[in-house]
Write a protein that holds these residues in place. Sequence first.
Motif, PDB file in Angstrom:
ATOM      1  N   LEU A  59      31.676  39.315  39.430  1.00 49.11           N
ATOM      2  CA  LEU A  59      31.075  39.413  38.099  1.00 49.11           C
ATOM      3  C   LEU A  59      29.615  38.982  38.162  1.00 49.11           C
ATOM      4  O   LEU A  59      28.744  39.635  37.593  1.00 49.11           O
ATOM      5  CB  LEU A  59      31.841  38.550  37.091  1.00 49.11           C
ATOM      6  CG  LEU A  59      31.257  38.513  35.683  1.00 49.11           C
ATOM      7  CD1 LEU A  59      31.201  39.914  35.062  1.00 49.11           C
ATOM      8  CD2 LEU A  59      32.063  37.562  34.794  1.00 49.11           C
ATOM      9  N   ASN A  60      29.338  37.910  38.880  1.00 47.54           N
ATOM     10  CA  ASN A  60      27.974  37.430  39.039  1.00 47.54           C
ATOM     11  C   ASN A  60      27.074  38.522  39.621  1.00 47.54           C
ATOM     12  O   ASN A  60      25.982  38.775  39.110  1.00 47.54           O
ATOM     13  CB  ASN A  60      27.959  36.189  39.930  1.00 47.54           C
ATOM     14  CG  ASN A  60      26.595  35.595  40.080  1.00 47.54           C
ATOM     15  OD1 ASN A  60      25.870  35.408  39.112  1.00 47.54           O
ATOM     16  ND2 ASN A  60      26.228  35.308  41.307  1.00 47.54           N
ATOM     17  N   GLU A  61      27.536  39.165  40.676  1.00 50.15           N
ATOM     18  CA  GLU A  61      26.753  40.243  41.287  1.00 50.15           C
ATOM     19  C   GLU A  61      26.536  41.387  40.302  1.00 50.15           C
ATOM     20  O   GLU A  61      25.438  41.946  40.229  1.00 50.15           O
ATOM     21  CB  GLU A  61      27.453  40.752  42.546  1.00 50.15           C
ATOM     22  CG  GLU A  61      27.381  39.782  43.695  1.00 50.15           C
ATOM     23  CD  GLU A  61      28.119  40.267  44.932  1.00 50.15           C
ATOM     24  OE1 GLU A  61      28.511  41.450  44.983  1.00 50.15           O
ATOM     25  OE2 GLU A  61      28.299  39.455  45.852  1.00 50.15           O
ATOM     26  N   GLN A  88      51.240  34.468  43.670  1.00 48.43           N
ATOM     27  CA  GLN A  88      50.628  35.132  44.808  1.00 48.43           C
ATOM     28  C   GLN A  88      49.778  36.328  44.367  1.00 48.43           C
ATOM     29  O   GLN A  88      49.184  36.989  45.203  1.00 48.43           O
ATOM     30  CB  GLN A  88      51.718  35.601  45.783  1.00 48.43           C
ATOM     31  CG  GLN A  88      52.504  34.455  46.390  1.00 48.43           C
ATOM     32  CD  GLN A  88      51.632  33.523  47.217  1.00 48.43           C
ATOM     33  OE1 GLN A  88      50.735  33.944  47.926  1.00 48.43           O
ATOM     34  NE2 GLN A  88      51.884  32.235  47.108  1.00 48.43           N
ATOM     35  N   THR A  89      49.760  36.607  43.075  1.00 44.17           N
ATOM     36  CA  THR A  89      48.980  37.720  42.565  1.00 44.17           C
ATOM     37  C   THR A  89      47.501  37.405  42.659  1.00 44.17           C
ATOM     38  O   THR A  89      47.054  36.352  42.216  1.00 44.17           O
ATOM     39  CB  THR A  89      49.335  38.011  41.087  1.00 44.17           C
ATOM     40  OG1 THR A  89      50.735  38.219  40.997  1.00 44.17           O
ATOM     41  CG2 THR A  89      48.597  39.209  40.569  1.00 44.17           C
ATOM     42  N   ARG A  90      46.742  38.337  43.247  1.00 43.01           N
ATOM     43  CA  ARG A  90      45.296  38.149  43.346  1.00 43.01           C
ATOM     44  C   ARG A  90      44.674  38.472  42.001  1.00 43.01           C
ATOM     45  O   ARG A  90      44.952  39.514  41.422  1.00 43.01           O
ATOM     46  CB  ARG A  90      44.728  39.072  44.411  1.00 43.01           C
ATOM     47  CG  ARG A  90      45.190  38.692  45.798  1.00 43.01           C
ATOM     48  CD  ARG A  90      44.449  39.470  46.798  1.00 43.01           C
ATOM     49  NE  ARG A  90      43.045  39.140  46.656  1.00 43.01           N
ATOM     50  CZ  ARG A  90      42.145  39.319  47.584  1.00 43.01           C
ATOM     51  NH1 ARG A  90      42.479  39.855  48.712  1.00 43.01           N
ATOM     52  NH2 ARG A  90      40.893  38.995  47.397  1.00 43.01           N
ATOM     53  N   PRO A  91      43.841  37.594  41.491  1.00 42.87           N
ATOM     54  CA  PRO A  91      43.194  37.875  40.211  1.00 42.87           C
ATOM     55  C   PRO A  91      42.276  39.085  40.315  1.00 42.87           C
ATOM     56  O   PRO A  91      41.732  39.375  41.379  1.00 42.87           O
ATOM     57  CB  PRO A  91      42.399  36.609  39.910  1.00 42.87           C
ATOM     58  CG  PRO A  91      42.432  35.784  41.122  1.00 42.87           C
ATOM     59  CD  PRO A  91      43.449  36.329  42.053  1.00 42.87           C
ATOM     60  N   ARG A  92      42.142  39.778  39.216  1.00 43.94           N
ATOM     61  CA  ARG A  92      41.257  40.938  39.139  1.00 43.94           C
ATOM     62  C   ARG A  92      40.263  40.699  38.010  1.00 43.94           C
ATOM     63  O   ARG A  92      40.386  39.749  37.241  1.00 43.94           O
ATOM     64  CB  ARG A  92      42.075  42.200  38.862  1.00 43.94           C
ATOM     65  CG  ARG A  92      43.087  42.485  39.931  1.00 43.94           C
ATOM     66  CD  ARG A  92      43.931  43.692  39.673  1.00 43.94           C
ATOM     67  NE  ARG A  92      43.643  44.353  38.410  1.00 43.94           N
ATOM     68  CZ  ARG A  92      44.302  45.379  37.943  1.00 43.94           C
ATOM     69  NH1 ARG A  92      45.297  45.876  38.618  1.00 43.94           N
ATOM     70  NH2 ARG A  92      43.983  45.939  36.796  1.00 43.94           N
ATOM     71  N   MET A  93      39.298  41.584  37.904  1.00 43.04           N
ATOM     72  CA  MET A  93      38.277  41.449  36.865  1.00 43.04           C
ATOM     73  C   MET A  93      38.925  41.431  35.480  1.00 43.04           C
ATOM     74  O   MET A  93      38.515  40.667  34.611  1.00 43.04           O
ATOM     75  CB  MET A  93      37.257  42.585  36.981  1.00 43.04           C
ATOM     76  CG  MET A  93      36.029  42.393  36.141  1.00 43.04           C
ATOM     77  SD  MET A  93      34.957  41.027  36.652  1.00 43.04           S
ATOM     78  CE  MET A  93      34.288  41.652  38.176  1.00 43.04           C
TER      79      MET A  93
END
Length: 81
Positions: free
Chosen positions: A70-72, A3-8
């Motif tokens: 990351l794209n932005e 359930q952990t949201r991925p981060r950069m």
Amino acid sequence: MSQTRPRMTNLFEQLGLDSSEEAIALFIATHQLNAQTQITEAEYWTEAQRQFLAEKIKSDGSWAIIVDQLNESLHEDSVIR
């Protein structure tokens, strides 16, 4: 399923890159893309990195949000101009 949201930092770890804040900022600053280049078309990715990014974009899940961020960031210079 996690359930952990991925981060950069998680994204950079998955790409096999240094995930420290300083390294991420340096990568973004030194790997800017022009407006016509999609993130998955950047010359500096390995084929495995390219496939990972493409999969995450297609998944349209929480990873897609991080890849989009990351794209932005990689297109910041092309937007400013």
